[in-house]
Each structure stands twice: as structure tokens, then as C-alpha cells.
Scaffold this motif. Structure first.
Motif, short mmCIF file in Angstrom:
data_model
loop_
_atom_site.label_atom_id
_atom_site.label_comp_id
_atom_site.label_asym_id
_atom_site.label_seq_id
_atom_site.Cartn_x
_atom_site.Cartn_y
_atom_site.Cartn_z
N THR A 107 0.83 -1.21 0.00
CA THR A 107 0.00 0.00 0.00
C THR A 107 0.86 1.25 0.00
OG1 THR A 107 -1.76 -1.13 1.20
CG2 THR A 107 -1.77 1.27 1.27
N MET A 148 -15.15 4.35 8.23
CA MET A 148 -15.99 5.01 7.23
C MET A 148 -17.39 4.40 7.22
SD MET A 148 -13.52 5.69 3.95
CE MET A 148 -12.19 6.89 4.03
N TYR A 149 -17.45 3.08 7.33
CA TYR A 149 -18.75 2.40 7.35
C TYR A 149 -19.57 2.86 8.55
CZ TYR A 149 -22.19 -1.33 7.87
OH TYR A 149 -23.36 -2.04 8.02
N LYS A 153 -11.67 1.51 6.59
CA LYS A 153 -12.93 1.08 5.97
C LYS A 153 -14.03 0.91 7.02
CE LYS A 153 -11.47 -2.51 3.57
NZ LYS A 153 -11.51 -3.68 2.65
N ILE A 154 -13.69 0.29 8.14
CA ILE A 154 -14.67 0.10 9.22
C ILE A 154 -15.13 1.44 9.77
CG2 ILE A 154 -14.98 -0.77 11.57
CD1 ILE A 154 -13.09 -3.08 10.82
N TYR A 176 -5.76 3.89 0.47
CA TYR A 176 -5.78 3.63 1.90
C TYR A 176 -7.14 3.14 2.37
CZ TYR A 176 -1.14 5.59 2.68
OH TYR A 176 0.21 5.80 2.68
N SER A 177 -8.20 3.64 1.75
CA SER A 177 -9.55 3.24 2.16
C SER A 177 -9.83 1.78 1.82
CB SER A 177 -10.59 4.13 1.47
OG SER A 177 -10.41 5.47 1.85
N PHE A 178 -9.43 1.38 0.62
CA PHE A 178 -9.74 0.03 0.17
C PHE A 178 -8.77 -1.02 0.72
CE2 PHE A 178 -12.17 2.28 -3.11
CZ PHE A 178 -13.34 1.53 -3.08
N ARG A 179 -7.58 -0.60 1.10
CA ARG A 179 -6.59 -1.57 1.57
C ARG A 179 -6.40 -1.54 3.09
NH1 ARG A 179 -3.77 -4.24 -2.05
NH2 ARG A 179 -2.24 -4.77 -0.46
N ASN A 180 -7.07 -0.62 3.77
CA ASN A 180 -6.90 -0.51 5.22
C ASN A 180 -8.22 -0.82 5.91
OD1 ASN A 180 -6.84 0.93 7.91
ND2 ASN A 180 -4.73 1.21 7.26
N THR A 181 -8.23 -1.93 6.64
CA THR A 181 -9.46 -2.41 7.27
C THR A 181 -10.00 -1.43 8.30
OG1 THR A 181 -8.67 -4.68 7.01
CG2 THR A 181 -10.49 -4.34 8.52
N GLU A 182 -9.10 -0.84 9.10
CA GLU A 182 -9.54 0.07 10.16
C GLU A 182 -10.23 1.31 9.58
OE1 GLU A 182 -6.67 -1.34 9.99
OE2 GLU A 182 -6.32 -2.44 11.86
#
Length: 317
Positions: A241, A301-302, A298-299, A290-296
Motif C-alpha cells: 500500500t 468510514m462504514y 474502511k470500518i 488507503y480506504s480500500f486496503r486498510n481495514t480500520e
């Protein structure tokens, strides 16, 4: 072409060399890129600011990168669009201000990538000592130091550019104000101006790339030793990333510098295309990567969008 027979210029005429039939398309693409850049980077900043769990060294660096990308894109892209629509006359002082901001933010971003690489280096190679080695205080200190270094390093540039004499033209065949282009249209041939440009490129271009590549090479070697498959995957994913983000920033600029350095003459259109790609695309892609490859992230943002939706639904009821 606008001729300027005086020894100084009170204004510059910006001309971005793109084929006339492609101008409307490029303007549309740049406008879309800018809108995505604004939304993506503001969202990253908002998510990191609102989530206390993300206010750790790595995410503070990511948030700072979003701020720098936002400022750099705002400084450059709207001016590109205006120049593409029609040649733009810009006062001398505003041109130098834009040039300073471009240089300052690019140096800052280059140093930021180095600190991000060092952060991951410490996290992977010294996991037990990492919380003590890299703290939020260290992050803010490194960012303050980066701004000071960038500001001081640009003092000679600002002094030299004010010494330049413009006896033939004030037309800048470029999408925005930039030191090398201003130097090329001047009648000043003192080697010190070109030496400064080469030294700045070496110091804030080549050296940072060498440090970054060394850091991630050591990280990759360490990751291969990790027995856990999940651990290997997480470390290598993080490295990939960061390297992808850095490549978007460095590669187009380095291609332009290297080809020019070995004597390959680039057309104004090709040169301007590389400039547009290097300055417009990375600020848009960084938050997406960073949004698509970073789980934290993404969570977070959700949760942000879910909370906003629930709030709207409850208000409507």
C-alpha cells in the motif's frame, strides 16, 4: 507570445500545451479528479479526527498526507483548469507564491513518505520497542521538523528567483508557476541556478527514494521470516500500500527528470502530461488506496456513514 524587453517581469502568461481537441476532455477529467480528491481526502481527515482509535502514529501520518494532498491539489488543479480553458496572466508575486507552495508541499510530502517508511520499519523490525520509539509526540515533532527543513531549504530558491532577469519573454509554457520553467525563460545563465535545482532534486528526490526502498526491503525480508501466514500477509499488504502511494508520487516526476537528464528532449505536451499526472492523480488515489486496503479506515468510514444514515432516519421519524 508576449515579449518583455525589461529586466524584470511584473506578470507571467501561463500556457499549458495540450492539443486543442483534447482540452475540453482534459478539463473535464481534471475537474472530476479534483472533486474526488476533495471528497476522499476530507473523508480520511474526518474519519481519523473522529475516531480516537485511529489517532496513532501511522494514521496521523496518513491524515497529514491527506492534508498535504488537499492543499497541493487546491494550489495546482484549479489553476491548471483555468490555464487549459484560456491562457492566464498571473501577477509576479502570486506566481512566486504558487511556486513556493508547490515546492514546499512536494518537499514536505517527500519527507512525509520517509517518516512513514521509518514508522513501518520500526513497527515490523522492533515491535516490542515500537510504542516507545514512535509516539504521537515524535510524529508531531517530525512533522514540525519537516516544515522547518522545507522552509529553510527554499530560502536560496526564493532569493535566486528574485535575481532572474527576463529580457525576451514572460510566457511560461507550463500549467502553473514552477522554478525550472521560470529559470528556462529567463536570460540568467549563472550555473548556481541550475546547481540549486540539481541539489534540491538530489536531496529531496533521490535520497528519500533510497531510504524508502531500503526500509521496505528490510521490512519484506523480516516479513518472510514471520511464521504466521496472516502476519506475513498483513506486513506485505501494508508495504505494498505504502509503496503504491509513493510510486504514484515519484515515478512520473522522476521519469521527466531522468529523461531530461540523459538528453531525451520531451515535447511540451508530453512534459505537461507528466506534470498533470504527477500533481493531480496521486492526491486523488491516495485516500482511495488507503480506504480500500486498510481495514480500520474502511470500518470507520462504514460506521460514519451508518451513523449518519441512522441519524437522518431518526430525525425524519
Amino acid at each position: 507570445m508576449t515579449n518583455n524587453t525589461s529586466s524584470s517581469a511584473s506578470e507571467f502568461l501561463l500556457q499549458c500545451e495540450i492539443q486543442p481537441e483534447q482540452r475540453n476532455f482534459v478539463v473535464l477529467v481534471l475537474s472530476m479528479i479534483y472533486c474526488v480528491t476533495l471528497f476522499g481526502n476530507l473523508l480520511v481527515i474526518l474519519v481519523i479526527r473522529m475516531n480516537h482509535h485511529l489517532q496513532t502514529p501511522m494514521y496521523l501520518y496518513i491524515g497529514t498526507l491527506a492534508v498535504v494532498d488537499l492543499l497541493n491539489s487546491t494550489n495546482i488543479v484549479p489553476k491548471m483548469v483555468a490555464v487549459l480553458l484560456d491562457s492566464v496572466i498571473i501577477p509576479y508575486g502570486l506566481c512566486l507564491l504558487q511556486m513556493y507552495l508547490v515546492c514546499h508541499l512536494e518537499i514536505l510530502e517527500s519527507l512525509l513518505f520517509v517518516f512513514m517508511a521509518c514508522d513501518r520499519y520500526a513497527a515490523v523490525l522492533y515491535p516490542l520497542q515500537y510504542p516507545a520509539l514512535v509516539t504521537n509526540k515524535i510524529v508531531w515533532l517530525s512533522l514540525t521538523l519537516s516544515n522547518i527543513i522545507s522552509g529553510l531549504s527554499l530560502v536560496p530558491t526564493m532569493i535566486f528567483v528574485n535575481e532572474l532577469v527576463f529580457c525576451q519573454t514572460n510566457v511560461l509554457p507550463y500549467c502553473f508557476c514552477e522554478y525550472a520553467t521560470i529559470l528556462n525563460i529567463s536570460c540568467s545563465n549563472n550555473p548556481k541556478y541550475f546547481i540549486l535545482q540539481a541539489a534540491t532534486t538530489l536531496l529531496f528526490g533521490v535520497f528519500p527514494i533510497a531510504i524508502i526502498l531500503f526500509s521496505y526491503l528490510r521490512i519484506a525480508q523480516t516479513a518472510l521470516i514471520i511464521s504466521s501466514l496472516d502476519g506475513k500477509s498483513k506486513v506485505l499488504s501494508t508495504c505494498l500500500t505504502h509503496l503504491l502511494v509513493m510510486s504514484l508520487f515519484y515515478v512520473p516526476l522522476m521519469i521527466s527528470y531522468i529523461l531530461s537528464g540523459i538528453g531525451v528532449k520531451l515535447s511540451l505536451e508530453v512534459s505537461n502530461t507528466l506534470v498533470i499526472v504527477a500533481n493531480a492523480v496521486p492526491p486523488m488515489m491516495n485516500p482511495i488506496i488507503y480506504s480500500f486496503r486498510n481495514t480500520e479506515i474502511k470500518i470507520s468510514m462504514y460506521r460514519l456513514f451508518t451513523g449518519m444514515r441512522n441519524s437522518l432516519l431518526s430525525n425524519s421519524n
